[in-house]
Design an enzyme around this catalytic site. Structure first.
Site, PDB file in Angstrom:
ATOM      1  N   SER A   1       8.770  -2.983  15.429  1.00 36.86           N
ATOM      2  CA  SER A   1       7.676  -1.594  15.245  1.00 36.86           C
ATOM      3  C   SER A   1       8.370  -1.329  16.734  1.00 36.86           C
ATOM      4  O   SER A   1       9.064  -0.439  16.777  1.00 36.86           O
ATOM      5  CB  SER A   1       6.542  -1.540  15.056  1.00 36.86           C
ATOM      6  OG  SER A   1       5.744  -0.834  14.792  1.00 36.86           O
TER       7      SER A   1
ATOM      8  N   ASP B   1       7.002   0.607   4.126  1.00 38.70           N
ATOM      9  CA  ASP B   1       6.331   1.193   5.261  1.00 38.70           C
ATOM     10  C   ASP B   1       5.410   1.989   5.298  1.00 38.70           C
ATOM     11  O   ASP B   1       6.514   3.599   5.066  1.00 38.70           O
ATOM     12  CB  ASP B   1       7.082   1.462   6.422  1.00 38.70           C
ATOM     13  CG  ASP B   1       7.277   0.507   7.414  1.00 38.70           C
ATOM     14  OD1 ASP B   1       6.044   0.983   7.937  1.00 38.70           O
ATOM     15  OD2 ASP B   1       7.691  -0.274   8.820  1.00 38.70           O
TER      16      ASP B   1
ATOM     17  N   HIS C   1       4.082  -2.395   6.446  1.00 36.79           N
ATOM     18  CA  HIS C   1       4.397  -2.035   7.503  1.00 36.79           C
ATOM     19  C   HIS C   1       4.414  -3.496   8.824  1.00 36.79           C
ATOM     20  O   HIS C   1       4.546  -4.305   9.444  1.00 36.79           O
ATOM     21  CB  HIS C   1       3.910  -0.626   8.276  1.00 36.79           C
ATOM     22  CG  HIS C   1       4.308  -0.898   9.822  1.00 36.79           C
ATOM     23  ND1 HIS C   1       5.847  -0.725  10.415  1.00 36.79           N
ATOM     24  CD2 HIS C   1       3.508  -1.547  11.230  1.00 36.79           C
ATOM     25  CE1 HIS C   1       5.810  -0.596  11.417  1.00 36.79           C
ATOM     26  NE2 HIS C   1       4.313  -0.820  12.516  1.00 36.79           N
TER      27      HIS C   1
END
Length: 288
Positions: free
Chosen positions: A170, A235, A264
Site C-alpha cells: 500500500s 481493491d 485491499h
C-alpha cells in the site's frame, strides 16, 4: 487512504496544495502505538515491549528472535527499526515497508509468520510519526525513513544488496519504489501499489501534476531489479488499475499475482499469496 470532502476537492482544483498536504490527507493514519522500546541502563540496547493491541500470536522464543533499535534519518527524526530472524539459513532479508494504518507492534506477528514460511529474515521500520518514531508523517520523511532503514540494514548487519528484497505494501510501495529506482537489489515486491496520490483521489487523472504526491508511476521505469506485483482485483482503496499500470511500467517484471475477489486488506488470506511468494523467492530468483 481516505476519500476527499467537497471542500477538499475544491481546494485541489482552485488552489492546489503542496505535495505534503495531499500526502497527509490521502495516506497517513498512524495508529495509537502498540509497542514501546525499553532501553537498558547504558541506553545502547533496546528491548521490545508489546501491548495487548499488538495481538502477538507466538511464544517468548519467537519474540527473542526480534531485535529492535532506533536510527536517525537525514531529516533529523529517530525511527524505530525491527529485525526478525525468522530463518537461520535464509538467503534473503526482506526490507518491509508496511501499510498506512499499522505499526511494527501490529506487524510483528505477521513478520514472524511470513518469514518462517518463505524462509526469509525480515527487517522493517516505522515511518516518522508512527510508533515511537519521532517527527510527523510526510512524503519527504517517507523517503528519508527508508533511506535510513536501508543504511542501517546494510551497515549494522552487513547484508549485500543482492540479498535484499524490497517489499512495499500500500503506502509502503511509495518509499519502496523510490529506493528501488536508485539501488539495484535482489528483487522488489509491490503489494497493492498506487500510481500517485492524485490518481487515487481522482481516478480519471492521466498525467502527473506538479503538486501530485507519491509519483511512483514515473519512478517505476528506473527499477533495474526483478519486480513482482501483487494486487486484489476488488481493491476498494487502491483500484486494481493501479497495479496493472505499475506492472506495465516495470522493465524487469515477472508474472504478477492478481488475486481474484481480494480487497485491499485480505490478499494475504488467499492461498495463492504464499504460493506465489515461495515460487518467486525460492525458484525464480535462483534462475534470474
Amino acid at each position: 487512504m481516505n476519500g476527499l470532502s467537497l471542500s477538499e476537492l475544491c481546494c485541489l482544483f482552485c488552489c492546489p496544495p503542496c505535495p505534503n498536504r495531499i500526502a497527509a490527507k490521502l495516506a497517513f493514519l498512524p495508529p495509537e502505538p502498540t509497542y514501546s522500546l525499553i532501553s537498558d541502563e547504558a541506553g545502547s540496547k533496546h528491548s521490545l515491549h508489546l501491548t495487548d493491541r499488538a495481538e502477538w500470536q507466538y511464544t517468548q522464543r519467537e519474540l527473542d528472535c526480534i531485535e529492535v533499535f532506533m536510527t536517525r534519518t537525514s531529516k533529523g527524526n529517530r525511527i524505530s527499526c525491527m529485525f526478525a530472524r525468522c530463518s537461520p539459513n535464509a538467503k534473503f532479508t526482506i526490507l518491509f515497508s508496511h501499510g498506512n494504518a499499522v505499526d511494527l507492534g501490529q506487524m510483528s506477528s505477521f513478520y514472524i509468520g511470513l518469514g518462517t514460511r518463505i524462509n526469509c529474515n525480515i527487517f522493517s521500520y516505522d515511518y516518522s510519526g508512527y510508533g515511537p518514531s519521532s517527527g510527523r508523517p510526510s512524503e519527504k520523511n517517507l523517503y528519508a525513513d527508508i533511506d535510513a532503514a536501508w543504511q542501517a540494514l546494510r551497515m549494522r548487519y552487513g547484508i549485500s544488496p543482492q540479498n535484499v528484497i524490497l517489499y512495499g505494501q500500500s503506502i509502503g510501495t511509495v518509499p519502496t519504489i523510490d529506493l528501488a529506482a536508485r539501488y539495484e537489489v535482489g528483487a522488489v515486491i509491490l503489494h497493492s501499489p498506487l500510481m500517485s496520490g492524485m490518481r487515487v483521489a481522482f481516478p480519471e487523472t492521466k498525467r502527473t501534476w506538479f503538486f501530485d504526491a507519491f509519483p511512483s508511476i514515473d519512478k517505476v521505469p528506473k527499477i533495474t531489479s526483478p519486480v513482482l506485483v501483487i494486487h486484489g482485483t476488488e481493491d476498494e482503496v487502491i483500484d486494481f488499475q493501479h497495479g496493472l499500470a505499475i506492472y506495465e511500467k516495470c522493465p524487469r517484471k515477472v508474472e504478477p499475482l492478481w488475486v481474484e475477489g481480494a480487497g485491499h486488506n485480505d490478499v494475504e488470506l488467499y492461498g495463492q499469496y504464499l504460493e506465489r511468494l515461495k515460487q518467486f523467492i525460492n525458484e525464480e530468483l535462483a534462475t534470474i
